[in-house]
Design a protein around this motif. Structure first.
Motif, PDB file in Angstrom:
ATOM      1  N   LYS A  14       3.184   1.273  16.532  1.00  0.00           N
ATOM      2  CA  LYS A  14       3.321   2.250  15.458  1.00  0.00           C
ATOM      3  C   LYS A  14       2.107   2.201  14.541  1.00  0.00           C
ATOM      4  O   LYS A  14       1.710   1.142  14.073  1.00  0.00           O
ATOM      5  CB  LYS A  14       4.597   1.988  14.664  1.00  0.00           C
ATOM      6  N   LYS A  15       1.531   3.354  14.277  1.00  0.00           N
ATOM      7  CA  LYS A  15       0.370   3.439  13.408  1.00  0.00           C
ATOM      8  C   LYS A  15       0.778   3.159  11.966  1.00  0.00           C
ATOM      9  O   LYS A  15       1.872   3.491  11.547  1.00  0.00           O
ATOM     10  CB  LYS A  15      -0.271   4.814  13.533  1.00  0.00           C
ATOM     11  N   LYS A  29       5.257  -3.624  15.253  1.00  0.00           N
ATOM     12  CA  LYS A  29       6.257  -2.568  15.143  1.00  0.00           C
ATOM     13  C   LYS A  29       5.990  -1.519  16.208  1.00  0.00           C
ATOM     14  O   LYS A  29       4.872  -1.028  16.349  1.00  0.00           O
ATOM     15  CB  LYS A  29       6.164  -1.951  13.744  1.00  0.00           C
ATOM     16  N   LYS A  30       7.023  -1.204  16.993  1.00  0.00           N
ATOM     17  CA  LYS A  30       6.897  -0.162  18.011  1.00  0.00           C
ATOM     18  C   LYS A  30       7.417   1.154  17.440  1.00  0.00           C
ATOM     19  O   LYS A  30       8.284   1.165  16.568  1.00  0.00           O
ATOM     20  CB  LYS A  30       7.699  -0.535  19.260  1.00  0.00           C
ATOM     21  N   GLU A  31       6.870   2.240  17.929  1.00  0.00           N
ATOM     22  CA  GLU A  31       7.284   3.569  17.497  1.00  0.00           C
ATOM     23  C   GLU A  31       8.774   3.760  17.759  1.00  0.00           C
ATOM     24  O   GLU A  31       9.269   3.451  18.836  1.00  0.00           O
ATOM     25  CB  GLU A  31       6.473   4.629  18.256  1.00  0.00           C
TER      26      GLU A  31
END
Length: 123
Positions: A14-15, A29-31
């Motif tokens: 995740k950006k 953190k993953k999208e």
């Protein structure tokens, strides 16, 4: 090393500022996920300061090369990513053994700690 935030600019996570390097492990953190995934430094395959060449080599010309140009423009990629606004932050490329990767910015002290841990785990 206590807490170090990583600003994810591009890649498989995740950006933004939701990922961290804490006490010798990544908390990424993953999208679309509420929880962070713990990734040990022993899972790092490649870690280096970001340059236009390193971003293209690790990410592929059609992938991160375009992402970097969209984010900062072709001329600003190297200067903007490596130096940072005040020279305190560094931007780097990290690729894990499972193939996932990211382009991220963190403080110089966090990157130095990452390098030390990566070198120790790769010996």
């Amino acid at each position: 090393m206590g807490l170090g935030r990583i600003d994810i600019l591009a890649g498989d996570f995740k950006k933004g500022l939701e990922s961290q390097y804490v006490h010798g492990k990544f908390l990424m953190k993953k999208e679309g996920s509420f929880f962070r995934e713990k990734i040990l430094p022993s899972q790092i395959e490649h870690l280096e300061l970001a340059t236009e060449e390193s971003v293209i080599n690790v990410g592929g010309a059609a992938g991160w090369g375009i992402a970097g140009s969209v984010l900062l423009g072709p001329a600003g990629l190297v200067a903007g990513l490596i130096i940072g606004a005040k020279g305190k932050d560094v931007t780097f490329v990290c690729k894990f053994k499972d193939g996932r990767k990211f382009l991220g910015t963190a403080s110089g002290s966090v990157f130095t700690e990452l390098q030390k841990t990566f070198m120790a785990s790769s010996l």
